[in-house]
Design an enzyme around this catalytic site. Structure first.
Site, PDB file in Angstrom:
ATOM      1  CB  CYS A  27      -0.929  -0.025   1.220  1.00 27.58           C
ATOM      2  SG  CYS A  27      -2.127   1.319   1.232  1.00 27.58           S
ATOM      3  CB  CYS A  28       3.857   2.288   1.977  1.00 24.99           C
ATOM      4  SG  CYS A  28       3.247   2.659   3.640  1.00 24.99           S
ATOM      5  CB  CYS A  45       5.968   4.910   4.264  1.00 23.01           C
ATOM      6  SG  CYS A  45       6.605   6.564   4.012  1.00 23.01           S
ATOM      7  CB  CYS A  97      -1.286   3.906   8.738  1.00 20.60           C
ATOM      8  SG  CYS A  97      -1.964   2.751   7.538  1.00 20.60           S
ATOM      9  CB  CYS A 126      -2.359   7.192   5.751  1.00 17.76           C
ATOM     10  SG  CYS A 126      -1.539   7.488   4.175  1.00 17.76           S
TER      11      CYS A 126
HETATM   12 FE1  SF4 Z   1      -1.353   2.851   2.837  1.00 15.01          FE
HETATM   13 FE2  SF4 Z   1      -1.158   3.237   5.465  1.00 15.01          FE
HETATM   14 FE3  SF4 Z   1       1.020   3.435   3.881  1.00 15.01          FE
HETATM   15 FE4  SF4 Z   1      -0.942   5.281   3.825  1.00 15.01          FE
HETATM   16  S1  SF4 Z   1       0.474   4.822   5.534  1.00 15.01           S
HETATM   17  S2  SF4 Z   1       0.070   4.423   2.084  1.00 15.01           S
HETATM   18  S3  SF4 Z   1      -2.797   4.003   4.082  1.00 15.01           S
HETATM   19  S4  SF4 Z   1      -0.200   1.584   4.338  1.00 15.01           S
END
Ligand code: SF4
Length: 243
Positions: free
Chosen positions: A118-119, A230, A205, A202
């Protein structure tokens, strides 16, 4: 400009304050330099400093699509206070669609690998696009934020991003110094800080931390024993641990 020898020659700048480092950097690289802002305390302090040096410094942000409303609110307050453009970069729609169809919208809670996916999709890929048109970028990183940041220089070569120049003007500042600056100059800041968020990320998170707790404890709080990064600011050897 992008060579180790040049940066070694600039090492005396490591003793300079953030405004002097910014003056040098903006004079050298503008308009091919921009601040990467997540609209945390460090970033708004840097925006204020930059706007006192040149009228239209460049600021970009990675809008992951999962930010807090308070973060969108501070973007607007910064736009109206300083009259600058916030260059927003979004993830590729097709990559987000594929990821969510295959893994669900909250995949980051399921495993470290899925959180990193996701990151990668929502942050790292858009960052690469943002940096592709720049010769240098500015960050709000500070050495005391995390063990992974304890040896950053104010000016360094970013090996992860093609050896472009990375400027960390607040490298030796403490959290209190950042807030002293914000209060002294009445800089607009993210209201999440008043709710106990030292670090802005985010919404799903990031959570508030208790007084005295590690400032990074609220990031990916369900993960233990992994780098709380991240992928935006990892060094090559840490990047390889990301899998
Ligand atoms: Fe995805 Fe969480 Fe990374 Fe944001 S912080 S990009 S929602 S995993």
């Amino acid at each position: 400009m992008r060579n180790t020898r040049t940066i070694e020659l600039l090492e005396p700048l490591d003793d300079k304050g953030p405004q002097d480092v910014l003056k040098w950097a903006l004079n050298k690289f503008h308009p091919r330099i921009a601040l990467a802002s997540s609209f945390g305390a460090e970033d708004v302090a840097l925006i204020d400093m930059m706007c006192k040096i040149i009228p239209k410094p460049r600021v970009f942000t990675i809008d992951t699509g999962r930010l807090h409303q308070e973060t969108y609110d501070i973007m607007d307050r910064v736009r109206s206070r300083y009259g600058i453009v916030i260059e927003a970069y979004f993830p590729q729609a097709s990559a987000v669609e594929k990821m969510v169809r295959e893994n669900g919208p909250n995949l980051f809670y399921d495993s470290v690998d899925l959180r990193r996916l996701c990151c990668e999709v929502r942050k790292v890929e858009p960052l690469k696009r943002a940096l592709s048109n720049l010769d240098a970028w500015i960050t709000g990183l500070r050495r005391e934020q995390a063990s992974t940041r304890s040896d950053i220089k104010k000016i360094e070569l970013d090996e992860v991003h093609g050896n472009m120049v990375k400027i960390n003007p607040l490298a030796d500042w403490t959290y209190n110094q950042v807030w002293d600056y914000i209060r002294k100059y009445n800089v607009p800041y993210n209201e999440l800080h008043d709710l106990g968020y030292p670090s802005i990320g985010c919404a799903p998170c990031t959570k508030a931390v208790k007084p005295g707790e590690d400032p990074r404890a609220g990031r990916w709080w369900w993960e233990q024993g992994f780098h709380k990064e991240c992928g935006l600011h990892l060094k090559p050897k840490e990047n390889s641990k990301q899998g």
